[in-house]
Design a protein around this motif. Structure first.
Motif, PDB file in Angstrom:
ATOM      1  N   ASP A   1      31.324   5.811 -31.832  1.00 14.45           N
ATOM      2  CA  ASP A   1      30.810   6.722 -32.847  1.00 14.45           C
ATOM      3  C   ASP A   1      31.941   7.067 -33.804  1.00 14.45           C
ATOM      4  O   ASP A   1      32.995   6.444 -33.765  1.00 14.45           O
ATOM      5  N   ALA A   2      31.725   8.068 -34.643  1.00 14.96           N
ATOM      6  CA  ALA A   2      32.708   8.406 -35.679  1.00 14.96           C
ATOM      7  C   ALA A   2      34.086   8.736 -35.098  1.00 14.96           C
ATOM      8  O   ALA A   2      35.104   8.508 -35.750  1.00 14.96           O
TER       9      ALA A   2
ATOM     10  N   ARG B   1      30.403  -0.208 -41.149  1.00 14.81           N
ATOM     11  CA  ARG B   1      30.058   0.435 -39.879  1.00 14.81           C
ATOM     12  C   ARG B   1      30.768   1.787 -39.757  1.00 14.81           C
ATOM     13  O   ARG B   1      30.223   2.736 -39.206  1.00 14.81           O
TER      14      ARG B   1
ATOM     15  N   ASP C   1      28.805   4.164 -41.860  1.00  8.34           N
ATOM     16  CA  ASP C   1      27.566   4.511 -41.148  1.00  8.34           C
ATOM     17  C   ASP C   1      27.843   5.573 -40.077  1.00  8.34           C
ATOM     18  O   ASP C   1      27.089   6.542 -39.941  1.00  8.34           O
ATOM     19  N   ALA C   2      28.925   5.378 -39.321  1.00  9.83           N
ATOM     20  CA  ALA C   2      29.262   6.313 -38.243  1.00  9.83           C
ATOM     21  C   ALA C   2      29.633   7.679 -38.811  1.00  9.83           C
ATOM     22  O   ALA C   2      29.228   8.718 -38.268  1.00  9.83           O
TER      23      ALA C   2
ATOM     24  N   ALA D   1      28.599   8.946 -41.644  1.00 14.02           N
ATOM     25  CA  ALA D   1      27.356   9.534 -42.168  1.00 14.02           C
ATOM     26  C   ALA D   1      26.493  10.071 -41.031  1.00 14.02           C
ATOM     27  O   ALA D   1      25.895  11.152 -41.156  1.00 14.02           O
ATOM     28  N   ALA D   2      26.443   9.360 -39.927  1.00 17.15           N
ATOM     29  CA  ALA D   2      25.645   9.795 -38.772  1.00 17.15           C
ATOM     30  C   ALA D   2      26.203  11.098 -38.201  1.00 17.15           C
ATOM     31  O   ALA D   2      25.448  11.972 -37.769  1.00 17.15           O
ATOM     32  N   ARG D   3      27.525  11.232 -38.233  1.00 16.77           N
ATOM     33  CA  ARG D   3      28.162  12.450 -37.721  1.00 16.77           C
ATOM     34  C   ARG D   3      27.750  13.647 -38.576  1.00 16.77           C
ATOM     35  O   ARG D   3      27.472  14.714 -38.067  1.00 16.77           O
TER      36      ARG D   3
ATOM     37  N   THR E   1      24.962  14.004 -40.309  1.00 11.15           N
ATOM     38  CA  THR E   1      23.543  14.344 -40.209  1.00 11.15           C
ATOM     39  C   THR E   1      23.159  14.930 -38.847  1.00 11.15           C
ATOM     40  O   THR E   1      22.057  15.429 -38.696  1.00 11.15           O
ATOM     41  N   HIS E   2      24.064  14.854 -37.868  1.00 11.51           N
ATOM     42  CA  HIS E   2      23.705  15.378 -36.526  1.00 11.51           C
ATOM     43  C   HIS E   2      24.144  16.812 -36.356  1.00 11.51           C
ATOM     44  O   HIS E   2      25.012  17.346 -36.823  1.00 11.51           O
TER      45      HIS E   2
END
Length: 149
Positions: free
Chosen positions: A69-70, A138, A141-142, A144-146, A148-149
């Protein structure tokens, strides 16, 4: 078999790569060193060598997968080409096992610094650019995912 990262930071990895390549006087020696580095790539699980993990933009067959992950992204990759395997090794040495933020903040300077840019065929240069773009994407993406969570 090598487990990444070898150096504490991506910048330190690039410095080490520059130092190692400066040791060799000519490009035949540098190509041989690249081939030797490619042999040190950790083996990639055969189950990951699928179309889904295939890197397009390379003349050679290259597969790459990411986990984590990030906070920490680990890349695993393989190629059917000895020289390309060496290029993959160098990219993973700089970027694998790092945070998304460090990956995104690290400009890939070693390629020009060691003269690689001038000595790769256009197809290998395109493939290397595709590999580095995949790694950066990637990481983005990681990151950005961090958020949004």
């Amino acid at each position: 078999m090598t487990t990444f990262p070898l150096e504490p930071t991506a910048a330190a990895a690039q410095d080490t790569i520059r130092e190692e390549f400066a040791f060799f006087g000519d490009w035949s020696e540098r190509y041989q060193y690249l081939i030797d580095l490619g042999r040190k790539l950790p083996p990639m699980d055969e189950a990951l060598k699928t179309e889904e993990h295939r890197l397009h933009g390379c003349q050679s067959m290259v597969w790459i997968a990411v986990s984590g992950d990030a906070a920490k992204l680990d890349f695993t990759a393989a190629s059917d080409s000895a020289i390309v395997s060496g290029l993959v090794y160098l990219a993973l040495r700089v970027y694998s096992g790092r945070s998304a933020d460090e990956i995104l903040a690290t400009e890939t300077t070693y390629i020009a610094d060691i003269g690689l840019a001038k000595h790769l065929s256009p197809t290998r240069s395109n493939g290397l650019a595709a590999l580095l773009a995949f790694i950066k994407a990637r990481a983005a993406d990681a990151a950005a995912a961090r958020v949004t969570h």
